[in-house]
Write an enzyme that holds these catalytic residues in place. Structure first.
Site, short mmCIF file in Angstrom:
data_model
loop_
_atom_site.label_atom_id
_atom_site.label_comp_id
_atom_site.label_asym_id
_atom_site.label_seq_id
_atom_site.Cartn_x
_atom_site.Cartn_y
_atom_site.Cartn_z
N HIS A 181 -14.34 46.78 20.80
CA HIS A 181 -13.46 45.70 20.66
C HIS A 181 -13.64 45.24 19.04
CE1 HIS A 181 -13.61 44.50 25.27
NE2 HIS A 181 -12.66 45.47 24.95
N ASP A 237 -10.42 52.76 26.29
CA ASP A 237 -11.42 53.47 26.16
C ASP A 237 -11.42 54.24 27.62
OD1 ASP A 237 -11.52 50.73 27.26
OD2 ASP A 237 -13.82 50.87 27.38
N HIS A 257 -11.60 43.47 34.20
CA HIS A 257 -11.71 41.94 33.37
C HIS A 257 -10.33 42.16 32.76
CE1 HIS A 257 -12.14 44.08 29.36
NE2 HIS A 257 -12.07 45.25 30.16
N TYR A 313 -23.46 43.02 28.68
CA TYR A 313 -22.12 43.26 29.27
C TYR A 313 -21.68 42.24 30.04
CZ TYR A 313 -18.62 46.61 30.72
OH TYR A 313 -17.16 47.15 30.73
N HIS A 364 -7.90 51.57 35.00
CA HIS A 364 -7.80 50.65 33.94
C HIS A 364 -7.07 51.16 33.05
CE1 HIS A 364 -8.71 47.23 31.40
NE2 HIS A 364 -10.03 47.54 31.05
N HIS A 408 -18.93 52.75 32.13
CA HIS A 408 -19.82 52.73 31.04
C HIS A 408 -21.16 52.87 31.54
CE1 HIS A 408 -16.58 51.73 28.11
NE2 HIS A 408 -16.01 50.75 29.00
N ASP A 426 -14.92 49.24 34.76
CA ASP A 426 -15.97 48.34 33.93
C ASP A 426 -16.95 47.47 34.60
OD1 ASP A 426 -14.98 49.09 31.36
OD2 ASP A 426 -13.20 47.49 31.65
N GLU A 434 -7.02 50.15 29.37
CA GLU A 434 -7.64 49.76 28.19
C GLU A 434 -8.07 51.29 27.74
OE1 GLU A 434 -10.97 47.00 28.01
OE2 GLU A 434 -10.58 46.89 25.75
FE1 FEO Z 1 -11.90 47.15 29.65
FE2 FEO Z 1 -13.95 49.85 29.12
O1 FEO Z 1 -12.43 49.12 29.11
#
Ligand code: FEO
Length: 395
Positions: free
Chosen positions: A23, A83, A147, A194, A79, A227, A166, A81
């Site tokens: 981020h 990544d 999230h 995290y 998701h 992750h 996540d 995002e």
């Molecule tokens: Fe919300 Fe690992 O991206």
């Protein structure tokens, strides 16, 4: 590069040993990270998530070595995002008609980021299922605001795997992939960091979602986040830990966070720490200069704390910008059930303590009246008032 998780389910992600921040610079990475994607090869072949944009071409080339891309029946985007969705553009260029299963919010997120490319979206809601053959199916569970609004988890029956995205993840590179192979201290450290820095603002939703998942009565053998380590050894341990963390978590700890111009505010910080040790020897005390310490690590210590003391000298009728920025981040993380006290030195106008108290209240802390506001350097009289402040935040 394909690595077996269980039966016909493999990990096809990317372990990122070189990643230093996430981020932009808002999240520090100390022990590497990974973007976990998964390939399910039953009667139907399913790809669950992809990896971050910079590695998209390698991802697609590596995936080609494992499976003819045209044989992928479904793509699941848990998701949007980047990544996890960053390799979709390269992948979908090869298989443009393959259905992508995701939430309606995820369609908006993907089209917002990558444009309307005519991808074959199939939107899903909690409880929707997808048969994948061999008697197995996928069950989708919306994870709204865990999230992001589009977040979703996917559960695979038969093998009892929850692809949680996540949730339950860590920014932690584990080459061996599994939680039982990871350094247990680092695993806990990275999981709580995290949670604090990514998920804590949504703790009330975490608690509800955990109840909802429990009510589905799904057996869970593996939790495979997007992750870090995959939870195969006692996977429910991280669910139980999340339940504790989501309930206004605190330990017997007090964190002192400050910045200083000419060491007067530092002296107060250390005098407060000494007095805590004196009044409550079992209380863990942490002291950080927020201009020098890593903010995500400090926030993790705040998360563990029952109270904090925050200090800044008065500068130009205000507080040091390092402390102001730190408190803004503190507010974003929406900590609950914690006390706070303010302290700082001043030379003439002396607004810092009052401003700190206002900002800490605004950040959701129960601010005690007791404070240390010292003219130039803390005097014996100032130091003599510290026991009262400590008594108030320990109480
Ligand atoms: Fe919300 Fe690992 O991206």
């Amino acid at each position: 590069m394909k690595r077996q998780i269980k039966n016909n389910v493999s990990w096809v992600g990317y372990i990122d040993w070189e990643l230093e921040t996430f981020h932009s610079d808002d999240y520090s990475i100390m022990n590497g990270s990974s973007q976990n994607a998964y390939l399910i090869e039953e009667e139907k072949n399913v790809l669950v998530d992809t990896i971050w944009t910079p590695h998209r071409f390698d991802f697609v080339e590596n995936l080609k070595k494992e499976i003819d891309l045209k044989k992928i029946d479904y793509v699941i985007a848990n998701h949007g995002e980047c990544d996890h969705s960053g390799a979709l553009t390269a992948l979908m260029a090869e298989i443009p008609d393959t259905p992508i299963y995701c939430t309606a919010q995820c369609v908006k997120s993907l089209e917002g980021q990558y444009g309307k490319r005519g991808w074959n979206f199939h939107t899903v809601k909690t409880g929707n299922t997808l048969e994948i053959g061999n008697g197995k199916k996928l069950i989708f569970v919306e994870m709204k605001m865990l999230h992001w609004p589009d977040s979703m988890a996917t559960y695979m029956t038969g093998d009892n795997i929850l692809f949680s995205n996540d949730a339950f993840g860590q920014h932690y590179a584990v080459d061996e992939l599994f939680n039982d192979k990871a350094d247990q201290c680092l695993l806990y450290k990275e999981a709580i960091k995290y949670y604090t820095n990514i998920l804590n603002p949504f703790s009330p939703l975490v608690a509800k979602k955990l109840d909802e998942i429990a009510s589905l009565n799904l057996p869970i053998d593996i939790i495979a986040p997007s992750h870090g380590a995959i939870w195969r050894d006692r996977p429910m341990q991280i669910v139980e830990t999340y339940a504790k963390w989501a309930a206004a978590y605190q330990e017997n700890q007090i964190t002192i966070a400050y910045d200083t111009m000419w060491e007067g505010t530092t002296q107060i910080a250390h005098a407060i720490a000494e007095e805590i040790r004196h009044q409550s020897p079992d209380t863990v005390v942490k002291v950080f200069n927020v201009a020098k310490a890593d903010k995500n690590e400090v926030m993790t210590e705040v998360f563990k704390s029952k109270a904090i003391a925050v200090g800044s000298p008065t500068v130009s009728n205000s507080i040091l910008s390092s402390v102001a920025g730190w408190i803004e981040f503190l507010k974003q993380l929406k900590f609950k059930n914690k006390k706070a006290a303010a302290f700082g030195c001043y030379g003439w106008s002396g607004e810092s303590v009052k401003l700190l108290q206002e900002k800490l209240k605004d950040a959701g802390f129960e601010v005690v009246d007791e404070n240390i506001r010292a003219f130039w350097k803390p005097t014996d009289e100032d130091i003599a008032r510290i026991p009262e402040l400590v008594k108030a935040i320990i109480a």
